[in-house]
Write a protein that holds these residues in place. Structure first.
Motif, PDB file in Angstrom:
ATOM      1  N   VAL A 223       0.830  -1.201   0.000  1.00 44.59           N
ATOM      2  CA  VAL A 223       0.000   0.000   0.000  1.00 44.59           C
ATOM      3  C   VAL A 223       0.870   1.259   0.000  1.00 44.59           C
ATOM      4  O   VAL A 223       0.564   2.242  -0.675  1.00 44.59           O
ATOM      5  CB  VAL A 223      -0.954  -0.015   1.213  1.00 44.59           C
ATOM      6  CG1 VAL A 223      -1.663   1.324   1.368  1.00 44.59           C
ATOM      7  CG2 VAL A 223      -1.972  -1.137   1.063  1.00 44.59           C
ATOM      8  N   VAL A 224       1.961   1.221   0.733  1.00 43.80           N
ATOM      9  CA  VAL A 224       2.863   2.374   0.812  1.00 43.80           C
ATOM     10  C   VAL A 224       3.563   2.622  -0.525  1.00 43.80           C
ATOM     11  O   VAL A 224       3.739   3.772  -0.941  1.00 43.80           O
ATOM     12  CB  VAL A 224       3.899   2.167   1.941  1.00 43.80           C
ATOM     13  CG1 VAL A 224       4.966   3.272   1.913  1.00 43.80           C
ATOM     14  CG2 VAL A 224       3.206   2.144   3.297  1.00 43.80           C
ATOM     15  N   ARG A 225       3.972   1.548  -1.218  1.00 40.49           N
ATOM     16  CA  ARG A 225       4.673   1.685  -2.490  1.00 40.49           C
ATOM     17  C   ARG A 225       4.021   0.787  -3.548  1.00 40.49           C
ATOM     18  O   ARG A 225       4.515  -0.293  -3.854  1.00 40.49           O
ATOM     19  CB  ARG A 225       6.150   1.322  -2.334  1.00 40.49           C
ATOM     20  CG  ARG A 225       7.024   2.426  -1.763  1.00 40.49           C
ATOM     21  CD  ARG A 225       7.198   3.565  -2.767  1.00 40.49           C
ATOM     22  NE  ARG A 225       8.097   4.591  -2.268  1.00 40.49           N
ATOM     23  CZ  ARG A 225       7.701   5.643  -1.559  1.00 40.49           C
ATOM     24  NH1 ARG A 225       6.411   5.773  -1.253  1.00 40.49           N
ATOM     25  NH2 ARG A 225       8.561   6.545  -1.154  1.00 40.49           N
ATOM     26  N   PRO A 226       2.888   1.225  -4.102  1.00 36.90           N
ATOM     27  CA  PRO A 226       2.212   0.408  -5.123  1.00 36.90           C
ATOM     28  C   PRO A 226       3.110   0.060  -6.314  1.00 36.90           C
ATOM     29  O   PRO A 226       2.955  -0.996  -6.928  1.00 36.90           O
ATOM     30  CB  PRO A 226       1.040   1.287  -5.555  1.00 36.90           C
ATOM     31  CG  PRO A 226       0.794   2.201  -4.393  1.00 36.90           C
ATOM     32  CD  PRO A 226       2.139   2.466  -3.809  1.00 36.90           C
ATOM     33  N   ALA A 227       4.047   0.937  -6.637  1.00 38.16           N
ATOM     34  CA  ALA A 227       4.929   0.700  -7.782  1.00 38.16           C
ATOM     35  C   ALA A 227       5.812  -0.524  -7.586  1.00 38.16           C
ATOM     36  O   ALA A 227       6.271  -1.135  -8.555  1.00 38.16           O
ATOM     37  CB  ALA A 227       5.803   1.928  -8.039  1.00 38.16           C
ATOM     38  N   TYR A 228       6.064  -0.902  -6.327  1.00 36.32           N
ATOM     39  CA  TYR A 228       6.870  -2.086  -6.032  1.00 36.32           C
ATOM     40  C   TYR A 228       6.011  -3.343  -5.872  1.00 36.32           C
ATOM     41  O   TYR A 228       6.540  -4.407  -5.541  1.00 36.32           O
ATOM     42  CB  TYR A 228       7.643  -1.889  -4.728  1.00 36.32           C
ATOM     43  CG  TYR A 228       8.705  -0.812  -4.761  1.00 36.32           C
ATOM     44  CD1 TYR A 228       9.285  -0.395  -5.945  1.00 36.32           C
ATOM     45  CD2 TYR A 228       9.144  -0.216  -3.575  1.00 36.32           C
ATOM     46  CE1 TYR A 228      10.269   0.591  -5.963  1.00 36.32           C
ATOM     47  CE2 TYR A 228      10.126   0.759  -3.579  1.00 36.32           C
ATOM     48  CZ  TYR A 228      10.687   1.166  -4.780  1.00 36.32           C
ATOM     49  OH  TYR A 228      11.663   2.137  -4.776  1.00 36.32           O
ATOM     50  N   ALA A 229       4.705  -3.212  -6.086  1.00 35.44           N
ATOM     51  CA  ALA A 229       3.807  -4.337  -5.804  1.00 35.44           C
ATOM     52  C   ALA A 229       2.884  -4.674  -6.976  1.00 35.44           C
ATOM     53  O   ALA A 229       1.865  -5.318  -6.795  1.00 35.44           O
ATOM     54  CB  ALA A 229       2.970  -4.025  -4.561  1.00 35.44           C
ATOM     55  N   GLY A 231       1.154  -2.572  -8.767  1.00 34.65           N
ATOM     56  CA  GLY A 231       0.079  -1.620  -8.952  1.00 34.65           C
ATOM     57  C   GLY A 231      -1.138  -1.923  -8.084  1.00 34.65           C
ATOM     58  O   GLY A 231      -1.233  -2.970  -7.453  1.00 34.65           O
ATOM     59  N   ILE A 232      -2.087  -0.986  -8.058  1.00 35.55           N
ATOM     60  CA  ILE A 232      -3.207  -1.101  -7.120  1.00 35.55           C
ATOM     61  C   ILE A 232      -4.139  -2.262  -7.462  1.00 35.55           C
ATOM     62  O   ILE A 232      -4.796  -2.804  -6.572  1.00 35.55           O
ATOM     63  CB  ILE A 232      -3.991   0.221  -7.022  1.00 35.55           C
ATOM     64  CG1 ILE A 232      -4.569   0.618  -8.383  1.00 35.55           C
ATOM     65  CG2 ILE A 232      -3.101   1.339  -6.470  1.00 35.55           C
ATOM     66  CD1 ILE A 232      -5.458   1.855  -8.319  1.00 35.55           C
ATOM     67  N   ASN A 298      -3.120   6.063  -4.717  1.00 31.30           N
ATOM     68  CA  ASN A 298      -1.910   5.944  -5.527  1.00 31.30           C
ATOM     69  C   ASN A 298      -1.419   7.342  -5.883  1.00 31.30           C
ATOM     70  O   ASN A 298      -2.099   8.345  -5.617  1.00 31.30           O
ATOM     71  CB  ASN A 298      -2.202   5.146  -6.804  1.00 31.30           C
ATOM     72  CG  ASN A 298      -0.960   4.529  -7.407  1.00 31.30           C
ATOM     73  OD1 ASN A 298       0.152   4.754  -6.939  1.00 31.30           O
ATOM     74  ND2 ASN A 298      -1.139   3.754  -8.463  1.00 31.30           N
ATOM     75  N   TYR A 299      -0.272   7.406  -6.493  1.00 33.78           N
ATOM     76  CA  TYR A 299       0.285   8.667  -6.949  1.00 33.78           C
ATOM     77  C   TYR A 299      -0.280   9.024  -8.328  1.00 33.78           C
ATOM     78  O   TYR A 299      -0.607   8.156  -9.140  1.00 33.78           O
ATOM     79  CB  TYR A 299       1.808   8.569  -7.035  1.00 33.78           C
ATOM     80  CG  TYR A 299       2.500   8.459  -5.700  1.00 33.78           C
ATOM     81  CD1 TYR A 299       3.099   9.568  -5.111  1.00 33.78           C
ATOM     82  CD2 TYR A 299       2.554   7.251  -5.021  1.00 33.78           C
ATOM     83  CE1 TYR A 299       3.739   9.479  -3.876  1.00 33.78           C
ATOM     84  CE2 TYR A 299       3.194   7.141  -3.788  1.00 33.78           C
ATOM     85  CZ  TYR A 299       3.778   8.259  -3.224  1.00 33.78           C
ATOM     86  OH  TYR A 299       4.404   8.163  -2.001  1.00 33.78           O
ATOM     87  N   GLN A 300      -0.370  10.310  -8.587  1.00 36.24           N
ATOM     88  CA  GLN A 300      -0.734  10.854  -9.900  1.00 36.24           C
ATOM     89  C   GLN A 300      -2.005  10.220 -10.479  1.00 36.24           C
ATOM     90  O   GLN A 300      -2.024   9.759 -11.617  1.00 36.24           O
ATOM     91  CB  GLN A 300       0.431  10.686 -10.886  1.00 36.24           C
ATOM     92  CG  GLN A 300       1.638  11.539 -10.548  1.00 36.24           C
ATOM     93  CD  GLN A 300       2.707  11.478 -11.628  1.00 36.24           C
ATOM     94  OE1 GLN A 300       3.074  10.398 -12.097  1.00 36.24           O
ATOM     95  NE2 GLN A 300       3.217  12.627 -12.035  1.00 36.24           N
TER      96      GLN A 300
END
Length: 318
Positions: A223-229, A231-232, A298-300
């Motif tokens: 949840v903290v870093r969706p880009a490492y997982a 995506g959402i 998420n970001y952006q």
């Protein structure tokens, strides 16, 4: 004969290394991966036993059966290491991370995850990699995330709605400390100090002894870093896959210990509720935390929808 001449004569008579004794030494050590200092120490411990005495091209005491002999240029440690790399199963493995190249010496074909674990005994596999090992995704990620915690540092500053909007309107910061190795991308993360919260010992299908984050810590990290997982979407599926194994009580305990500046509990509560599979009492554990700001899944996010219950911006039709 002067002592120096006698010593030189003795040194010149030692021409090679016993392949059988080398094989035995590595087998008995039960260690298959060595750092540069560890292989140097191992050679120093064993070199005298490995050296074979030869006189005029013949052995003083020929063995009953022919022994394989590994030639060496000298008795120096570097010369012996070079001979091992050339004529035995020992391999030199370079992992040229942008921030620092790591070198390991492997006896035989060593599995990838065990090799990466050797980079730091207290490091651990996290995010999408941990999701894979825990059965929280059906995907086979092509990037391996290995986290090495850094010393404790000061906490974040005062939180405002403006600072949240600014941070999550920008691109998510991700590590570029990445190499390609055996057709995989290895990302070495320098994570914050959590005192190894939620880190467990684990054995892969190939019986590799490694360390990974448990289900609760893995989902928090995702949840903290969706880009490492992945995506959402992958994170949502992971919460669904964890229904019968996740402990919301443990998860909330972890959140209190991690004491994040940002209100990630709002995103986690949304994910739990979205599955439709968790009990209301479990979801309400997340509502015990303050909900004082609007937050982002998420970001952006472009043209986001707004979830009033969790004060959370999420993608349209998510």
């Amino acid at each position: 004969m002067p002592k120096s001449q006698a010593d030189n004569s003795e040194l010149s008579s030692k021409k090679g290394l016993s392949a059988a004794k080398i094989e035995t030494a590595f087998r008995r050590s039960r260690q298959t991966i060595f750092s540069t200092s560890e292989i140097a120490h191992f050679i120093n411990q064993n070199m005298e036993a490995w050296l074979v005495t030869i006189s005029n091209g013949n052995r003083k005491s020929p063995p009953k059966r022919k022994e394989s002999l590994i030639p060496i240029d000298s008795r120096g440690q570097n010369a012996i290491l070079a001979a091992l790399l050339k004529d035995t199963k020992l391999q030199k493995v370079r992992l040229p991370f942008p921030y620092r190249t790591e070198t390991r010496f492997a006896w035989g074909d060593v599995p990838t995850y065990e090799l990466i674990q050797s980079l730091a005994a207290d490091g651990y596999f996290s995010h999408y990699t941990a999701m894979h090992f825990l059965g929280l995704t059906n995907q086979i990620p092509k990037t391996i995330y290995f986290n090495v915690e850094q010393p404790a540092s000061a906490g974040g500053g005062h939180l405002t709605q403006e600072s949240i909007d600014r941070a999550f309107g920008a691109k998510c910061r991700t590590s570029n400390n990445i190499i390609t190795f055996r057709d995989l991308r290895i990302c070495r993360l320098n994570g914050g100090n959590t005192h190894q919260l939620g880190v467990i010992n684990f054995k892969t299908e190939d019986n590799e002894p490694i360390r990974i984050t448990d289900i609760e810590r893995t989902l928090i990290d995702a949840v903290v870093r969706p880009a490492y997982a992945g995506g959402i979407g992958e994170i949502a599926e992971a919460f669904r896959a964890a229904v019968n194994r996740l402990s919301p009580k443990k998860l909330t305990d972890y959140l209190r210990k991690l004491d994040f500046t940002y209100p990630y509990h709002q995103a986690i509560g949304f994910y739990l509720e979205r599955t439709g599979s968790y009990k209301k009492s479990q979801i309400e554990l997340l509502r015990q935390f303050p909900i004082e700001f609007d937050f982002y899944l998420n970001y952006q996010i472009k043209n986001p929808a707004y979830n009033e219950r969790w004060r959370l911006y999420v993608p349209q039709r998510f």
